[in-house]
Design a protein around this motif. Structure first.
Motif, PDB file in Angstrom:
ATOM      1  N   ARG A 147       1.661   7.573  -3.183  1.00 48.87           N
ATOM      2  CA  ARG A 147       0.640   7.101  -3.986  1.00 48.87           C
ATOM      3  C   ARG A 147       0.505   8.063  -5.118  1.00 48.87           C
ATOM      4  O   ARG A 147       0.223   7.695  -6.341  1.00 48.87           O
ATOM      5  CB  ARG A 147      -0.563   7.105  -3.116  1.00 48.87           C
ATOM      6  N   SER A 192      -2.737   3.004  -5.331  1.00 43.79           N
ATOM      7  CA  SER A 192      -2.702   3.156  -4.005  1.00 43.79           C
ATOM      8  C   SER A 192      -2.256   1.615  -3.237  1.00 43.79           C
ATOM      9  O   SER A 192      -1.972   1.645  -2.074  1.00 43.79           O
ATOM     10  CB  SER A 192      -3.933   3.514  -3.441  1.00 43.79           C
ATOM     11  N   PHE A 224       4.896   5.404   3.297  1.00 43.01           N
ATOM     12  CA  PHE A 224       4.498   6.647   3.345  1.00 43.01           C
ATOM     13  C   PHE A 224       5.391   7.644   3.902  1.00 43.01           C
ATOM     14  O   PHE A 224       6.401   7.232   4.588  1.00 43.01           O
ATOM     15  CB  PHE A 224       3.039   6.777   4.232  1.00 43.01           C
ATOM     16  N   ALA A 283       3.167  -0.942   4.217  1.00 43.16           N
ATOM     17  CA  ALA A 283       2.656   0.233   3.644  1.00 43.16           C
ATOM     18  C   ALA A 283       3.848   1.271   3.847  1.00 43.16           C
ATOM     19  O   ALA A 283       4.592   1.218   4.738  1.00 43.16           O
ATOM     20  CB  ALA A 283       1.493   0.904   4.848  1.00 43.16           C
ATOM     21  N   ARG A 343       0.865  -1.362  -0.041  1.00 39.98           N
ATOM     22  CA  ARG A 343      -0.079   0.023  -0.062  1.00 39.98           C
ATOM     23  C   ARG A 343       0.873   1.080  -0.019  1.00 39.98           C
ATOM     24  O   ARG A 343       1.943   1.407   0.568  1.00 39.98           O
ATOM     25  CB  ARG A 343      -0.865  -0.028   1.367  1.00 39.98           C
ATOM     26  N   TYR A 344       0.422   2.285  -0.781  1.00 41.53           N
ATOM     27  CA  TYR A 344       0.970   3.366  -0.812  1.00 41.53           C
ATOM     28  C   TYR A 344       0.570   4.488  -0.234  1.00 41.53           C
ATOM     29  O   TYR A 344      -0.998   4.772  -0.906  1.00 41.53           O
ATOM     30  CB  TYR A 344       1.826   3.675  -2.219  1.00 41.53           C
ATOM     31  N   PHE A 345       0.911   5.593   0.459  1.00 43.21           N
ATOM     32  CA  PHE A 345       0.064   6.631   0.813  1.00 43.21           C
ATOM     33  C   PHE A 345       0.922   8.117   0.540  1.00 43.21           C
ATOM     34  O   PHE A 345       2.032   8.073   0.212  1.00 43.21           O
ATOM     35  CB  PHE A 345       0.006   6.622   2.336  1.00 43.21           C
TER      36      PHE A 345
END
Length: 85
Positions: free
Chosen positions: A12, A18, A79, A77, A6-8
């Motif tokens: 993203r 995402s 971020f 994730a 997951r990318y934030f």
């Protein structure tokens, strides 16, 4: 192994995605090694996940260090660090 990535935030936005599911030919690897493998896929991902860029990482919704070992069916994730203002 199958991983959900997951990318934030700005990561993203740079990648235009995402979340993705990736398959890595390894039974386990560190977060740092995973980041390098993902970055080696193409130029856009290389820029978003480059080694010098400060990024935070969570595995299965818990903050971890770059040396944390990722295993099958984990959710990872990436971020940027949060800044106040």
């Amino acid at each position: 192994m199958k991983l959900t990535i997951r990318y934030f935030a700005s990561v993203r936005e740079q990648l235009g995605v995402s979340q993705e599911i990736v398959y890595i030919d390894a039974s386990e690897l560190t977060v740092d090694c995973l980041r390098d493998r993902l970055a080696s896929r193409d130029e856009r991902t290389a820029e978003a996940l480059r080694a010098g860029r400060p990024l935070r990482t969570a595995v299965n919704q818990e903050m971890v260090a770059e040396t944390f070992i990722v295993r099958e069916d984990s959710e990872i994730a990436f971020f940027p660090p949060v800044t106040g203002g």
